[in-house]
Scaffold this active site. Structure first.
Site, PDB file in Angstrom:
ATOM      1  CE  LYS A   9      -0.020   2.096   3.524  1.00 46.07           C
ATOM      2  NZ  LYS A   9       0.062   2.808   4.823  1.00 46.07           N
ATOM      3  CB  ALA A  95       7.714  -1.644  11.470  1.00 42.57           C
ATOM      4  N   GLY A  97       5.551   1.315   6.606  1.00 42.00           N
ATOM      5  CA  GLY A  97       4.662   2.321   6.023  1.00 42.00           C
ATOM      6  C   GLY A  97       3.996   1.921   4.721  1.00 42.00           C
ATOM      7  CB  ILE A  98       4.607  -0.148   1.988  1.00 42.74           C
ATOM      8  CG1 ILE A  98       5.644  -1.135   2.552  1.00 42.74           C
ATOM      9  CG2 ILE A  98       5.301   1.113   1.479  1.00 42.74           C
ATOM     10  CD1 ILE A  98       6.634  -1.637   1.496  1.00 42.74           C
ATOM     11  N   GLY A  99       1.888  -0.898   4.392  1.00 42.09           N
ATOM     12  CA  GLY A  99       0.817  -1.887   4.600  1.00 42.09           C
ATOM     13  C   GLY A  99       1.306  -3.067   5.402  1.00 42.09           C
ATOM     14  CB  SER A 102      -2.663  -3.258   7.010  1.00 41.49           C
ATOM     15  OG  SER A 102      -2.395  -2.552   8.192  1.00 41.49           O
ATOM     16  CB  ALA A 103      -0.892  -5.659   2.684  1.00 39.97           C
ATOM     17  CG  ASP A 133      -3.226   1.670   6.760  1.00 39.73           C
ATOM     18  OD1 ASP A 133      -3.991   2.646   6.799  1.00 39.73           O
ATOM     19  OD2 ASP A 133      -1.984   1.778   6.801  1.00 39.73           O
TER      20      ASP A 133
HETATM   21  O1  C5P Z   1      -4.750   0.887  13.515  1.00 41.32           O
HETATM   22  P1  C5P Z   1      -3.331   0.453  13.650  1.00 41.32           P
HETATM   23  O2  C5P Z   1      -3.165  -0.634  14.671  1.00 41.32           O
HETATM   24  O3  C5P Z   1      -2.678   0.110  12.366  1.00 41.32           O
HETATM   25  O4  C5P Z   1      -2.552   1.736  14.194  1.00 41.32           O
HETATM   26  C1  C5P Z   1      -1.313   1.656  14.843  1.00 41.32           C
HETATM   27  C2  C5P Z   1      -1.151   2.873  15.722  1.00 41.32           C
HETATM   28  O5  C5P Z   1      -1.001   4.046  14.928  1.00 41.32           O
HETATM   29  C3  C5P Z   1      -2.349   3.170  16.602  1.00 41.32           C
HETATM   30  O6  C5P Z   1      -2.263   2.484  17.824  1.00 41.32           O
HETATM   31  C4  C5P Z   1      -2.273   4.663  16.803  1.00 41.32           C
HETATM   32  O7  C5P Z   1      -1.348   4.984  17.807  1.00 41.32           O
HETATM   33  C5  C5P Z   1      -1.691   5.148  15.505  1.00 41.32           C
HETATM   34  N1  C5P Z   1      -2.722   5.627  14.557  1.00 41.32           N
HETATM   35  C6  C5P Z   1      -3.316   6.862  14.783  1.00 41.32           C
HETATM   36  N2  C5P Z   1      -4.262   7.330  13.906  1.00 41.32           N
HETATM   37  C7  C5P Z   1      -4.623   6.607  12.838  1.00 41.32           C
HETATM   38  C8  C5P Z   1      -4.023   5.344  12.591  1.00 41.32           C
HETATM   39  C9  C5P Z   1      -3.069   4.888  13.472  1.00 41.32           C
HETATM   40  O8  C5P Z   1      -3.004   7.554  15.752  1.00 41.32           O
HETATM   41  N3  C5P Z   1      -5.530   7.096  12.002  1.00 41.32           N
END
Ligand code: C5P
Length: 266
Positions: A9, A95, A97-99, A102-103, A133
């Site tokens: 991503k 870790a 930034g490209i998914g 999540s992908a 994501d």
């Molecule tokens: O949702 P996800 O687990 O991928 O997000 C990782 C961390 O990134 C979250 O715990 C949060 O601290 C931060 N985050 C955020 N705002 C978003 C997406 C992620 O603050 N829209």
């Protein structure tokens, strides 16, 4: 056996608008995807199993739990359908930034859905619970994302555009990058993403200054158009005016010891 590509991503632009009371941030982002990524394979099995392979398997194994097994567990809880053997061929840096995770989670859901006739729409609630994501990755099409990134509006993309991804080998914590955002709303996504920004670049560069070197190197490559960091970094990308200029840029950067992926937008 069902095989799904967990396409990397990109955030062609990522505007952070506000810090929310629930700890997340309100975003406006333009999601796009490339042709390459991790590979998830799923088959029916007597008992659940999970196997990791590929160049970044070791990094992920060291982290304990992962989003593939969590996605499979959520799918089983919601829809049943017994046990599965799942393999993740981890080709994208972790870790970055490209998914990534999540992908992988989205590809796992897509594979399980194909195996058992469950639609993407029906899996959407699980996706949103797995990570911000994951819904975008589940759909896997160019889209504007709002909210945490889960409110999606598909938009026309630039399929076939040559793109080079470059990661300097520094893992960056998404939560820490968001924590370091300065809280200033710099405005909405413009109609043309080239005029947009990634508001997470300054906090990510503060954590990993090498991101500046990557952005400079890509911006100086002949034929590079849009050059930006993706997500919370540290992977940066450049869109190119042709495959020859993209490949020339990759060759020119090959001595730096950075991870690179030559691919195209889907
Ligand atoms: O949702 P996800 O687990 O991928 O997000 C990782 C961390 O990134 C979250 O715990 C949060 O601290 C931060 N985050 C955020 N705002 C978003 C997406 C992620 O603050 N829209």
């Amino acid at each position: 056996m069902i095989v799904e590509t967990a396409k990397a991503k990109l955030n062609l632009a990522l505007h952070v608008r506000a810090r929310r009371a629930d700890g997340y941030h309100e975003l406006e982002t333009l999601f796009a995807f490339v042709e390459h990524g991790d590979i998830v394979s799923v088959t029916r099995a007597e008992a659940d199993s999970f196997m990791l392979a590929g160049p970044f398997a070791g990094v992920l194994a060291g982290e304990g739990g992962n989003l593939v097994t969590r996605a499979a567990a959520e799918f089983a809880r919601e829809f049943g359908h017994g046990a599965h053997a799942i393999t993740l061929d981890k080709r994208l840096p972790v870790a970055s930034g490209i998914g990534g995770g999540s992908a992988d989670a989205a590809a796992t859901l897509r594979a399980l859905g194909r195996l058992h006739g469950i639609s993407v729409a029906d899996m959407f609630p699980i996706a949103a619970a797995l990570g911000s994501d994951v819904p975008a990755c589940l759909h896997g099409v160019t889209a504007i994302g709002r909210g945490r990134g889960e409110r999606l509006e598909p938009v026309p993309g630039l399929p076939g555009t040559p793109v080079l991804l470059v990661n300097p080998g520094v893992a960056v914590s998404t939560a820490e990058v968001f924590r370091r955002w300065d809280g200033i709303d710099r405005g909405p996504l413009p109609a043309d993403p080239r005029a947009g920004r990634n508001d997470l670049e300054p906090p990510a560069r503060a954590i990993a200054p090498v991101i500046d070197d990557v952005l400079d190197a890509l911006a100086g490559a002949p034929g590079a158009g849009l050059v930006r960091m993706s997500g919370s970094g540290a992977t940066c990308f450049a869109l190119f005016d042709g495959e020859a200029s993209r490949d020339a840029a990759a060759a020119a950067l090959s001595g730096r010891g950075w991870w690179m992926l030559s691919t195209r937008l889907t």
